[in-house]
Write a protein that holds these residues in place. Structure first.
Motif, short mmCIF file in Angstrom:
data_model
loop_
_atom_site.label_atom_id
_atom_site.label_comp_id
_atom_site.label_asym_id
_atom_site.label_seq_id
_atom_site.Cartn_x
_atom_site.Cartn_y
_atom_site.Cartn_z
N UNK A 158 10.10 -7.12 24.56
CA UNK A 158 11.41 -7.06 25.17
C UNK A 158 11.11 -7.80 26.65
N UNK A 159 12.05 -8.58 26.83
CA UNK A 159 12.11 -9.30 28.34
C UNK A 159 13.39 -9.08 28.94
N UNK A 160 12.95 -8.53 30.22
CA UNK A 160 13.84 -7.76 31.06
C UNK A 160 14.03 -8.43 32.22
N UNK B 48 16.99 -9.74 28.24
CA UNK B 48 17.21 -11.15 28.29
C UNK B 48 16.97 -11.83 26.73
N UNK B 49 18.15 -12.76 26.49
CA UNK B 49 18.04 -13.32 25.26
C UNK B 49 16.70 -14.55 25.56
N UNK B 50 15.75 -14.54 24.36
CA UNK B 50 14.45 -15.38 24.74
C UNK B 50 14.76 -16.94 24.49
N UNK B 51 15.31 -17.57 25.49
CA UNK B 51 15.83 -18.87 25.35
C UNK B 51 15.28 -19.37 26.75
N UNK C 65 14.19 -15.73 34.89
CA UNK C 65 14.78 -14.50 35.02
C UNK C 65 13.78 -13.39 34.55
N UNK C 66 13.00 -13.43 34.15
CA UNK C 66 11.91 -12.47 33.33
C UNK C 66 11.40 -11.82 34.77
N UNK C 67 11.49 -10.52 34.68
CA UNK C 67 10.67 -9.71 35.79
C UNK C 67 9.95 -8.61 35.14
N UNK C 68 10.11 -8.39 33.88
CA UNK C 68 9.13 -7.13 33.18
C UNK C 68 9.25 -7.52 31.67
N UNK C 69 8.34 -6.79 30.97
CA UNK C 69 7.96 -7.32 29.67
C UNK C 69 7.77 -5.64 29.22
#
Length: 376
Positions: A152-154, A161-164, A170-174
């Protein structure tokens, strides 16, 4: 004379089998007693499953998945029960050819559909998964595949976040709390023949995003997004895979497979040639020429694709390699330095692209006939 035929497809006009057949027909017009041995090859891109099907026993499996824009699509992959191995062609669910020209936009496309295929294969018992990369419509760094498998990408606010492509920046945490422990029991293999790193001027966005519909501004944004993904992955997992040869394949999907699933990178043409056992044949038979090729020979051809793999085979057995193509966009001196004996370009420069695509078979037959008439 005896010829070994290992061509790639001519994208938009001829399959690799049709290329091989046209080459043979052209030569036979001049040398009717010539002998031919054809290999169904793939560099991991379009046609990967067809190549696997020729050399491996398989069950064809269909699943309801998603295309690059998230629309429902019937997808297929191959399963080998004896080896508990699944063979998945990324382009089958995430391919550029699934979209119209107007729909192509790597900011909003995703490899999520390919991830769903991988998930289905694991649920059906696959413990070795080979993903053929190439022909993608995506530039998401593989987060679509990862998201389908529980990653999950946050963003900064902790929102999912939608994975596009556009969300890479904008990814800051996984969050990995929903990732199945079963993934650790599966061996993953990324099969491709490109050598590009994840980002930079030779990376996924700058080299491949233009053909996927990206403008100059979008290319820069995607590249920055891939750099951001790399920073987050390195911080969380401690792995730096961005400069691995081939990490930029399929819009960085290779990087994602390596970083999230610890995939091993396999050289596509070498992988297929090994399955075909062609070296065993070459050790006992004599070939005068190897003929390879693809629709367009350009700078990307020199970045580890099928033609270069075939050239290595020719060097190993000291057999001259001739390349055929629809369009040649590299200086002949460069190709000669690589070791290619000659290149046969088939396009009629006085006709539009549409004509050359429609008449590619006839053009190739005539070009082969003309070449071997002048050679005899």
């Amino acid at each position: 004379m005896k010829f070994l035929l290992i061509p790639d497809k001519f994208k938009g006009s001829l399959t690799s089998e049709e290329v091989a057949r046209a080459v043979q027909l052209g030569i036979e017009k001049v040398q009717p007693r010539a002998a031919f041995h054809s290999i169904k090859a793939s560099d991991g891109g379009d046609g990967f499953l067809n190549a696997i099907a020729r050399y491996k026993p398989y069950i064809g499996i269909q699943t309801v998945g998603e295309d690059p824009l998230g629309r429902a699509r019937l997808c297929s992959y191959l399963y080998n029960q004896e080896e508990s191995a699944a063979y998945i062609e990324l382009a089958n669910a995430s391919g550029l050819e699934l979209l119209s020209v107007k729909e192509r936009d790597p900011m909003i496309t995703s490899t999520y559909g390919t991830g769903l295929q991988i998930k289905d294969a694991i649920e059906k018992g696959a413990r070795n998964i080979y993903v053929g990369l190439g022909g993608s419509a995506t530039n998401d760094g593989g987060i679509g595949i990862a998201a389908a498998l529980g990653f999950v990408f946050l963003n900064d606010e902790g929102n999912v976040l939608k994975p596009i492509g556009k969300n890479l920046l904008h990814v800051r945490h996984i969050d990995t709390s929903c990732v199945s422990a079963l993934l650790k029991e599966v061996s993953f293999f990324a099969v491709n023949d490109v050598t590009n790193p994840l980002f930079g001027e030779d990376g996924a966005a700058f080299v491949y995003a233009p053909q996927k519909g990206a403008s100059a501004k979008v290319i820069v944004a995607l590249d920055k997004g891939l750099q951001n993904l790399h920073r987050v992955v390195t911080h969380l997992f401690g792995s730096d895979n961005s400069v691995l040869s081939g990490a930029g394949a399929a819009g960085g999907a290779a990087y994602g497979l390596k970083s999230f699933l610890n995939a091993e990178f396999l050289h596509g043409i070498d992988f297929i040639l090994k399955l075909s056992e062609i070296e065993t044949t070459m050790a006992s038979e004599t070939f005068d020429y190897i003929i390879t090729g693809e629709g367009r020979i350009d700078a990307q051809t020199l970045s580890g694709k099928l033609v270069q793999g075939v050239l290595s085979l020719g060097k190993k057995f000291d057999i001259p390699v001739i390349a055929v193509c629809g369009q040649l966009d590299v200086e002949m001196t460069t190709l000669k330095e690589m070791g290619i004996a000659d290149v046969i370009e088939i396009q009629n420069a006085n006709k539009p692209l549409s004509y050359n695509l429609k008449n590619a078979q006839d053009l190739l037959i005539k070009a082969m006939e003309k070449f071997y008439k002048s050679a005899t």
